[in-house]
Design a protein around this motif. Structure first.
Motif, PDB file in Angstrom:
ATOM      1  N   HIS A 261      32.630   3.412   2.537  1.00  0.00           N
ATOM      2  CA  HIS A 261      31.765   2.328   2.072  1.00  0.00           C
ATOM      3  C   HIS A 261      30.451   2.954   1.620  1.00  0.00           C
ATOM      4  CE1 HIS A 261      34.482  -0.693   3.663  1.00  0.00           C
ATOM      5  NE2 HIS A 261      34.546   0.013   4.770  1.00  0.00           N
ATOM      6  N   TYR A 262      30.147   2.795   0.337  1.00  0.00           N
ATOM      7  CA  TYR A 262      28.936   3.424  -0.189  1.00  0.00           C
ATOM      8  C   TYR A 262      27.689   2.645   0.221  1.00  0.00           C
ATOM      9  CZ  TYR A 262      31.800   6.628  -2.780  1.00  0.00           C
ATOM     10  OH  TYR A 262      32.678   7.622  -3.100  1.00  0.00           O
ATOM     11  N   TRP A 263      27.837   1.351   0.376  1.00  0.00           N
ATOM     12  CA  TRP A 263      26.728   0.540   0.905  1.00  0.00           C
ATOM     13  C   TRP A 263      27.090   0.153   2.323  1.00  0.00           C
ATOM     14  CZ3 TRP A 263      25.443  -3.289  -3.683  1.00  0.00           C
ATOM     15  CH2 TRP A 263      24.708  -2.581  -4.646  1.00  0.00           C
ATOM     16  N   VAL A 264      26.227   0.514   3.265  1.00  0.00           N
ATOM     17  CA  VAL A 264      26.554   0.271   4.668  1.00  0.00           C
ATOM     18  C   VAL A 264      25.494  -0.622   5.324  1.00  0.00           C
ATOM     19  CG1 VAL A 264      28.093   2.225   5.083  1.00  0.00           C
ATOM     20  CG2 VAL A 264      25.637   2.598   5.104  1.00  0.00           C
ATOM     21  N   TRP A 265      25.320  -0.478   6.633  1.00  0.00           N
ATOM     22  CA  TRP A 265      24.558  -1.470   7.408  1.00  0.00           C
ATOM     23  C   TRP A 265      23.142  -1.766   6.898  1.00  0.00           C
ATOM     24  CZ3 TRP A 265      20.078  -0.010   9.806  1.00  0.00           C
ATOM     25  CH2 TRP A 265      19.894   1.351  10.039  1.00  0.00           C
ATOM     26  N   PRO A 266      22.364  -0.772   6.373  1.00  0.00           N
ATOM     27  CA  PRO A 266      21.020  -1.179   5.913  1.00  0.00           C
ATOM     28  C   PRO A 266      21.085  -2.220   4.786  1.00  0.00           C
ATOM     29  CG  PRO A 266      21.173   1.211   6.028  1.00  0.00           C
ATOM     30  CD  PRO A 266      22.553   0.689   6.179  1.00  0.00           C
ATOM     31  N   ILE A 267      22.106  -2.094   3.932  1.00  0.00           N
ATOM     32  CA  ILE A 267      22.230  -3.048   2.826  1.00  0.00           C
ATOM     33  C   ILE A 267      22.644  -4.422   3.360  1.00  0.00           C
ATOM     34  CG2 ILE A 267      23.454  -3.558   0.674  1.00  0.00           C
ATOM     35  CD1 ILE A 267      21.543  -1.278   0.357  1.00  0.00           C
ATOM     36  N   ALA A 268      23.540  -4.440   4.360  1.00  0.00           N
ATOM     37  CA  ALA A 268      23.941  -5.721   4.954  1.00  0.00           C
ATOM     38  C   ALA A 268      22.727  -6.413   5.572  1.00  0.00           C
ATOM     39  CB  ALA A 268      25.024  -5.495   6.000  1.00  0.00           C
ATOM     40  N   TRP A 269      21.920  -5.636   6.292  1.00  0.00           N
ATOM     41  CA  TRP A 269      20.698  -6.202   6.880  1.00  0.00           C
ATOM     42  C   TRP A 269      19.734  -6.656   5.799  1.00  0.00           C
ATOM     43  CZ3 TRP A 269      19.054  -7.842  11.511  1.00  0.00           C
ATOM     44  CH2 TRP A 269      19.821  -7.516  12.626  1.00  0.00           C
ATOM     45  N   TYR A 270      19.658  -5.863   4.723  1.00  0.00           N
ATOM     46  CA  TYR A 270      18.759  -6.254   3.621  1.00  0.00           C
ATOM     47  C   TYR A 270      19.220  -7.565   2.980  1.00  0.00           C
ATOM     48  CZ  TYR A 270      17.610  -6.717  -1.256  1.00  0.00           C
ATOM     49  OH  TYR A 270      17.272  -7.252  -2.466  1.00  0.00           O
TER      50      TYR A 270
ATOM     51  N   GLY B 202      17.681 -12.761   2.030  1.00  0.00           N
ATOM     52  CA  GLY B 202      18.028 -14.174   1.952  1.00  0.00           C
ATOM     53  C   GLY B 202      17.201 -14.997   2.924  1.00  0.00           C
ATOM     54  N   LEU B 203      17.056 -14.475   4.144  1.00  0.00           N
ATOM     55  CA  LEU B 203      16.320 -15.212   5.179  1.00  0.00           C
ATOM     56  C   LEU B 203      14.830 -15.326   4.813  1.00  0.00           C
ATOM     57  CD1 LEU B 203      16.239 -16.485   8.002  1.00  0.00           C
ATOM     58  CD2 LEU B 203      15.986 -14.199   8.955  1.00  0.00           C
TER      59      LEU B 203
ATOM     60  N   VAL C 125       7.337 -10.884   6.452  1.00  0.00           N
ATOM     61  CA  VAL C 125       7.699  -9.705   7.253  1.00  0.00           C
ATOM     62  C   VAL C 125       9.172  -9.354   7.037  1.00  0.00           C
ATOM     63  CG1 VAL C 125       8.028  -8.867   9.615  1.00  0.00           C
ATOM     64  CG2 VAL C 125       5.912 -10.018   8.990  1.00  0.00           C
ATOM     65  N   PHE C 126      10.035 -10.370   7.030  1.00  0.00           N
ATOM     66  CA  PHE C 126      11.459 -10.098   6.847  1.00  0.00           C
ATOM     67  C   PHE C 126      11.732  -9.487   5.478  1.00  0.00           C
ATOM     68  CE2 PHE C 126      12.561 -13.493  10.175  1.00  0.00           C
ATOM     69  CZ  PHE C 126      12.560 -12.534  11.156  1.00  0.00           C
ATOM     70  N   LEU C 127      11.043  -9.982   4.469  1.00  0.00           N
ATOM     71  CA  LEU C 127      11.205  -9.384   3.132  1.00  0.00           C
ATOM     72  C   LEU C 127      10.736  -7.931   3.146  1.00  0.00           C
ATOM     73  CD1 LEU C 127      10.083 -12.206   0.659  1.00  0.00           C
ATOM     74  CD2 LEU C 127      12.386 -11.454   1.183  1.00  0.00           C
TER      75      LEU C 127
ATOM     76  N   MET D 191       6.705 -11.415  -1.690  1.00  0.00           N
ATOM     77  CA  MET D 191       5.915 -10.892  -0.572  1.00  0.00           C
ATOM     78  C   MET D 191       4.416 -11.062  -0.819  1.00  0.00           C
ATOM     79  SD  MET D 191       7.636  -7.508   1.038  1.00  0.00           S
ATOM     80  CE  MET D 191       8.140  -6.692  -0.447  1.00  0.00           C
ATOM     81  N   VAL D 192       3.979 -10.751  -2.039  1.00  0.00           N
ATOM     82  CA  VAL D 192       2.542 -10.825  -2.353  1.00  0.00           C
ATOM     83  C   VAL D 192       2.066 -12.270  -2.247  1.00  0.00           C
ATOM     84  CG1 VAL D 192       0.854 -10.593  -4.216  1.00  0.00           C
ATOM     85  CG2 VAL D 192       2.472  -8.747  -3.755  1.00  0.00           C
ATOM     86  N   PHE D 193       2.749 -13.194  -2.926  1.00  0.00           N
ATOM     87  CA  PHE D 193       2.294 -14.586  -2.915  1.00  0.00           C
ATOM     88  C   PHE D 193       2.442 -15.201  -1.520  1.00  0.00           C
ATOM     89  CE2 PHE D 193       3.221 -14.268  -7.567  1.00  0.00           C
ATOM     90  CZ  PHE D 193       1.906 -14.426  -7.964  1.00  0.00           C
ATOM     91  N   GLY D 194       3.497 -14.834  -0.802  1.00  0.00           N
ATOM     92  CA  GLY D 194       3.671 -15.335   0.559  1.00  0.00           C
ATOM     93  C   GLY D 194       2.563 -14.841   1.474  1.00  0.00           C
ATOM     94  N   PHE D 195       2.165 -13.589   1.298  1.00  0.00           N
ATOM     95  CA  PHE D 195       1.104 -13.030   2.135  1.00  0.00           C
ATOM     96  C   PHE D 195      -0.234 -13.711   1.851  1.00  0.00           C
ATOM     97  CE2 PHE D 195      -2.115  -9.756   3.168  1.00  0.00           C
ATOM     98  CZ  PHE D 195      -1.833  -9.631   4.515  1.00  0.00           C
ATOM     99  N   VAL D 196      -0.524 -13.920   0.553  1.00  0.00           N
ATOM    100  CA  VAL D 196      -1.789 -14.595   0.198  1.00  0.00           C
ATOM    101  C   VAL D 196      -1.783 -16.015   0.765  1.00  0.00           C
ATOM    102  CG1 VAL D 196      -3.241 -15.395  -1.707  1.00  0.00           C
ATOM    103  CG2 VAL D 196      -2.098 -13.181  -1.862  1.00  0.00           C
ATOM    104  N   GLU D 197      -0.643 -16.673   0.681  1.00  0.00           N
ATOM    105  CA  GLU D 197      -0.532 -18.026   1.246  1.00  0.00           C
ATOM    106  C   GLU D 197      -0.858 -17.990   2.743  1.00  0.00           C
ATOM    107  OE1 GLU D 197       3.434 -19.523   1.042  1.00  0.00           O
ATOM    108  OE2 GLU D 197       2.961 -21.312   2.214  1.00  0.00           O
TER     109      GLU D 197
END
Lengths: 366, 204
Positions: free
Chosen positions: A13-22, A27-28, A76-78, A117-123
């Motif tokens: 599997h070329y894409w593994v757990w970090p990609i699944a978490w990403y 999405g979250l 933070v999640f992003l 991330m930028v707009f969410g942080f400013v908010e």
């Protein structure tokens, strides 16, 4: 060297757990920013729906602060998701090159990530304690603009995570328009679950919010101001939670339908690879995780908890939904088989799997 | 215009894997990378009517390569002559191209210092020596040195390489004179490796 030995590229599997978490965190996080924006813009409708009274004055002002922690969590999640993406790169020092080619969908995903991330942080900066008297508190228009844009780009990130996989025509199990829809619904569903957990927590911890206390001071004497704030927070928080539980129940029903449609369509697919992978979900190696983990524990039980209004459902159900969202990303990501060329499977199965003995003499110096 | 392509005559291939080994040697590939495996479904049929065919695989240098479009770093290029290649210095190793190739022609080594995508380049370092002025060519250069190393190595002459746009080239004659097949044409990639099937590779 053992790390050099991965000759069977068909099972690798070329894409593994970090990609699944990403995929999960993208999405979250994106979905959370979308959900918080929607809640703030639909405050009037929510008040009407729940009979919370007039959506103006203190109730209206409390909507944002009640969602402050959720907004922060979304950003933070992003950020964590982006860090995992960079961590997974083979040559991470070149990561800035992700913005070079406009033809790549990955470039758009990276752009949406950064903008959300930028707009969410400013908010979020507008929810900091009022006694800090930060100079930007006066720019209310900036807060409103950032809230709208964070929601928009948050939704784009959530949708993009599905497009990243769904646009790969080499992967028959992913290459369907249903995958971005499924991922988006799952993203909004998990985000809704997160918001129900986090709503109202920031003001409760802080005790004072930029707008709440000021407004409470205007309508009550200073002695009672804090009590008014607490009361209004409880009303708004309770109202948002109630709405979110209902919304999440709808999203969970939708996700169950989409998942079943997805698997049925893939099982009936004319592509043998898609059919084979769907079979592993239905009755193969992934069936326990799919039926037991995803559908029953991850979606069925939370739905039952929401609908039957069991005590403590407000915590257990969202946690299960969050877990099912992560499980979905793992299950999909590891269903990455490509259509095989006849004979390929036998060829790679024959190759050495490790440091076989015949390789050992090469390690000795001449 | 030049459009490099390869014809693989499966009537001639005996599955000796010389091309696989030659490629690994010329390109100095890490242990876990193979650009051009020769695969087979094994012996087919029932004695005494048995046969076995071999399918040499490699990058198809597609006319519409999905790996080039998807690369966010512009580390993957398609030159005017159709050759698709990767600049390892520009690649960030996201493996998006590896995922996008329907032929599995791309790979990333698991070795930590080799975290970039890599693939068959039709040995462009050899092929383009033909385009150089004679005085700039390597010493002792021969015309066969301008062929990909797998083509040069194939003693069965099962791999034929050349310019598809040149009507006098061998690949052009073979493609136009025989029934050929290509892999996964339904995906719209327009692959440029043509197979003459062992059973059915009849002259048109």
């Amino acid at each position: 060297m053992s790390h050099m030995m991965h000759p069977n590229k068909l099972t690798r599997h070329y894409w593994v757990w970090p990609i699944a978490w990403y995929l999960f965190l993208g999405g979250l996080g994106g979905g959370t920013l979308f959900a918080t924006t929607m809640l703030q813009t639909c405050g009037h409708a929510i008040c009407e729906l729940l009979g919370l009274g007039d959506y103006s004055g203190v109730v209206a002002q409390m909507f944002g602060p009640a969602l402050a922690l959720a907004t922060f969590a979304g950003v933070v999640f992003l950020g964590v998701g982006s860090a995992l993406l960079i961590f997974e790169l083979g040559q991470w020092k070149n990561f800035i090159r992700v913005w070079i080619a406009s033809t790549s969908i990955m470039k758009w995903g990276a752009t949406f990530l950064v903008l959300a991330m930028v707009f969410g942080f400013v908010e979020f900066l507008f929810f900091l304690p009022p006694q800090w008297n930060l100079f930007w508190y006066q720019w209310i228009w900036l807060r409103d603009v950032c809230t709208a844009l964070a929601g928009l780009f948050g939704f784009c990130v959530a949708f993009y995570t599905g497009c990243l996989l769904g646009t790969q025509k080499s992967k028959p199990f992913w290459n369907t328009p249903l995958l971005p829809v499924l991922f988006t619904v799952s993203a909004v569903s998990t985000a809704t679950a997160l918001v129900t957990i986090l709503v109202g927590l920031w003001p409760a911890i802080d005790g004072e919010t930029p707008f709440a206390l000021q407004i409470a001071n205007q309508i009550a004497s200073p002695d009672y101001a804090n009590q008014v704030v607490v009361m209004v927070i409880a009303t708004v928080t309770g109202g948002i939670t109630e709405v979110m539980h209902k919304a999440d129940a709808v999203m969970v029903i939708l996700e169950i339908i989409l998942l079943l449609v997805y698997i049925i369509c893939m099982r009936a697919s004319g592509n043998l690879t898609a059919k084979r992978i769907a079979q592993t979900w239905i009755s193969g190696s992934k069936s326990l995780l799919f039926w037991g983990g995803m559908l029953i524990v991850g979606l069925g039980v939370p739905l039952w908890l929401y609908l039957s209004e069991v005590p403590n459902a407000g915590l257990i159900a969202p946690v299960l939904i969050l877990a099912s969202g992560l499980l979905l990303r793992f299950l999909v990501l590891y269903s990455d088989g490509r259509q095989l060329i006849p004979g390929e499977e036998a060829y790679y199965a024959k190759l050495p799997k490790g440091n076989e003995e015949f390789l050992q003499p090469w390690k000795k110096p001449y | 215009m030049t459009r490099y392509a390869m014809v693989i005559d499966k009537r001639r291939c005996i599955g000796c894997q010389s091309c696989t080994v030659a490629c690994r040697t010329w390109n100095n590939l890490p242990m876990d990378i193979i650009y051009n495996p020769v695969v087979s479904e094994g012996v087919q049929g029932k004695w005494p009517n048995v046969h076995q065919t071999f399918t040499p695989l490699l990058c198809n240098h597609c006319q519409n390569p999905p790996c080039v479009i998807c690369c966010p770093c512009k580390a993957t290029f398609q030159d005017d002559d159709g050759i698709v290649w990767v600049d390892p210095n520009k690649c960030m190793g996201c493996k998006f191209c590896v995922q996008n190739c329907p032929y599995g022609a791309r790979d990333v080594s698991a070795a930590p210092e080799e975290g970039f995508a890599r693939k068959c380049t039709f040995c462009k370092d050899r092929v383009r020596t033909a385009e150089l002025p004679p005085d700039q060519r390597p010493e002792g250069w021969k015309p066969e040195d301008a062929l990909p190393y797998c083509v040069n190595t194939c003693h069965q002459k099962a791999r034929i390489f050349g310019d598809l746009d040149d009507p006098d080239s061998e690949v052009s004659k073979l493609v136009n004179g025989n029934t050929t097949t290509r892999l996964f044409t339904e995906l719209g990639t327009d692959p440029q490796v043509y197979y003459i099937e062992e059973n059915g590779g009849s002259v048109k």
